[in-house]
Design a protein around this motif. Structure first.
Motif, PDB file in Angstrom:
ATOM      1  N   SER A  61       0.783  -1.232   0.111  1.00 47.10           N
ATOM      2  CA  SER A  61       0.085   0.147  -0.032  1.00 47.10           C
ATOM      3  C   SER A  61       0.832   1.064   0.057  1.00 47.10           C
ATOM      4  N   THR A  66      -2.327   2.381  -2.479  1.00 48.28           N
ATOM      5  CA  THR A  66      -3.860   1.820  -2.454  1.00 48.28           C
ATOM      6  C   THR A  66      -3.788   0.705  -1.356  1.00 48.28           C
ATOM      7  N   LEU A  69      -9.174  -1.810  -0.268  1.00 54.51           N
ATOM      8  CA  LEU A  69     -10.234  -1.611   0.288  1.00 54.51           C
ATOM      9  C   LEU A  69     -11.287  -0.817   0.066  1.00 54.51           C
ATOM     10  N   ILE A  70     -12.668  -0.867  -0.020  1.00 56.39           N
ATOM     11  CA  ILE A  70     -13.773  -0.129  -0.437  1.00 56.39           C
ATOM     12  C   ILE A  70     -14.731   0.071   0.805  1.00 56.39           C
ATOM     13  N   ALA A  71     -14.986   1.014   1.375  1.00 61.79           N
ATOM     14  CA  ALA A  71     -15.856   1.256   2.357  1.00 61.79           C
ATOM     15  C   ALA A  71     -17.213   1.388   1.821  1.00 61.79           C
ATOM     16  N   LYS A  98     -10.552  -6.538  -4.666  1.00 59.98           N
ATOM     17  CA  LYS A  98     -10.597  -5.639  -3.386  1.00 59.98           C
ATOM     18  C   LYS A  98     -11.585  -6.209  -2.450  1.00 59.98           C
ATOM     19  N   TYR A 121     -11.053   6.225   7.593  1.00 60.93           N
ATOM     20  CA  TYR A 121     -10.406   4.973   7.172  1.00 60.93           C
ATOM     21  C   TYR A 121      -9.787   5.309   5.746  1.00 60.93           C
ATOM     22  N   HIS A 122      -8.324   4.496   5.947  1.00 64.25           N
ATOM     23  CA  HIS A 122      -7.580   4.596   4.548  1.00 64.25           C
ATOM     24  C   HIS A 122      -8.157   3.546   3.610  1.00 64.25           C
ATOM     25  N   VAL A 123      -9.032   4.137   2.590  1.00 63.28           N
ATOM     26  CA  VAL A 123      -9.837   3.161   1.653  1.00 63.28           C
ATOM     27  C   VAL A 123      -9.613   3.904   0.428  1.00 63.28           C
ATOM     28  N   ASP A 124      -9.525   2.720  -0.769  1.00 64.52           N
ATOM     29  CA  ASP A 124      -9.250   3.428  -2.012  1.00 64.52           C
ATOM     30  C   ASP A 124     -10.582   4.066  -2.553  1.00 64.52           C
ATOM     31  N   ALA A 126     -15.098   4.925  -1.607  1.00 68.15           N
ATOM     32  CA  ALA A 126     -16.479   4.624  -0.663  1.00 68.15           C
ATOM     33  C   ALA A 126     -17.922   4.451  -1.750  1.00 68.15           C
ATOM     34  N   PHE A 142     -13.362  10.088   4.151  1.00 70.32           N
ATOM     35  CA  PHE A 142     -12.256   9.285   3.690  1.00 70.32           C
ATOM     36  C   PHE A 142     -11.206   9.955   3.078  1.00 70.32           C
TER      37      PHE A 142
END
Length: 332
Positions: A61, A66, A69-71, A98, A121-124, A126, A142
């Motif tokens: 990452s 990246t 992760l998808i929220a 993902k 949150y560290h996500v790619d 949402a 995000f």
């Protein structure tokens, strides 16, 4: 056991054993679809297995920026329609390499608390189903511009996917009118939802267009229990000719509370219509006429924005998925 096997293997060890460059080994082991020949990929995977190599997601990452992760931001998950949709969503998200984390907002105050406390949150990206979150707030939560709005609260900077509900609603109301329905009841969901507000407006417009009088409107919350409770509103002699529900779960509650009015699942006092076209409706217990859309097409449009963000141009209109009416025995 060799010295190579005893030490913690690195991506360079994998590359050396496979006889490829470090860059090729990295591409072959990536969860994303990256160019590498089938032969080299097979050699890299075999080498990684032999060495017991495990990808360091944190290090990856830091390199790729990246985390795969998808929220998915929801109010809650208690509506039965969520189960059909989220199963597909999880499968298609994993198919592009993902994983999903679910964030339950629950209320408008909770969304503001997330923002106020700087919870992020560290996500790619949402995906926003919750009707308590607007696009600006989610981008701040995000710290990301890749936010796909699925709740009707999009802006010029966020892609959106919506169901064209007016089409299916119009077909359902036309079906009722064609069967002589003159009066209707409507059991609705959460009033704060922009999607629900548009849905109710579509019903009212369709009733007016077909000369059907709305004589009773009951507030529910999409759940089975709220539909079961709403059934008492249609127990008297002034029961409307048809009852329309803005979720199948509420229609299921009404059907169970009024089984005596549906001998052999056919309407005796009033016709019953749901919304969502749950997979459960294909079984004998709940043959409820409903309105639905192609959930797989819906999810794949969402995935398109995740996998190719450049597919969205600021100001672009939402992607609309058409709905249709599915007739079953509760409609007569």
């Amino acid at each position: 056991m060799s010295e190579r096997q005893r030490a913690t293997p690195t991506i360079q060890d994998v590359a050396d054993l496979a006889g490829v460059s470090r860059a090729v080994a990295s591409r072959a082991l990536s969860a994303e679809k990256r160019p590498v020949s089938p032969d080299k990929r097979e050699r890299v995977l075999k080498a990684a297995q032999e060495l017991g190599f495990r990808i360091n997601l944190l290090a990856q990452s830091l390199t790729t920026k990246t985390v795969n992760l998808i929220a998915v931001v929801v109010n809650h998950i208690h509506d039965l329609s969520d189960l059909d949709l989220f199963d597909l969503l999880l499968a298609e998200t994993q198919a592009i390499g993902k994983q999903v984390i679910l964030i339950r907002v629950g209320s408008n105050d909770r969304a503001e608390e997330f923002l106020r406390q700087g919870i992020a949150y560290h996500v790619d990206a949402a995906l926003v189903f919750s009707d308590f979150a607007d696009a600006v707030t989610v981008r701040q939560m995000f710290r990301s511009d890749l936010v796909v709005m699925l709740n009707g609260r999009h802006d010029r900077q966020s892609p959106a996917v919506i169901a064209d509900e007016a089409q299916g609603i119009g077909e359902a109301v036309a079906d009722a009118a064609g069967k002589g329905v003159a009066t209707a009841g409507l059991v609705t969901g959460r009033a704060s939802s922009l999607v629900e507000q548009a849905r109710v407006t579509s019903y009212r417009q369709a009733f007016e267009r077909h000369g059907i009088k709305l004589v009773n409107s009951v507030q529910g919350d999409y759940s089975y229990s709220s539909g079961h409770d709403a059934a008492k509103s249609f127990a008297g002699s002034d029961c409307p000719d048809a009852v329309f529900c803005t979720s199948d779960a509420m229609a299921m509650g009404i059907l169970d509370a009024c089984r005596a009015d549906f001998p052999g699942n056919r309407p005796r006092r009033f016709r019953l219509y749901g919304f969502d076209n749950l997979s459960l409706l294909d079984f004998d217990a709940y043959p409820i006429a409903s309105i639905g859309y192609d959930k797989l097409a819906y999810v794949r449009h969402v995935m398109r924005f995740l996998s190719t963000p450049d597919a969205f141009t600021p100001g672009q209109k939402p992607t609309a998925i058409p709905t249709r009416f599915i007739s079953r025995s509760t409609a007569g």
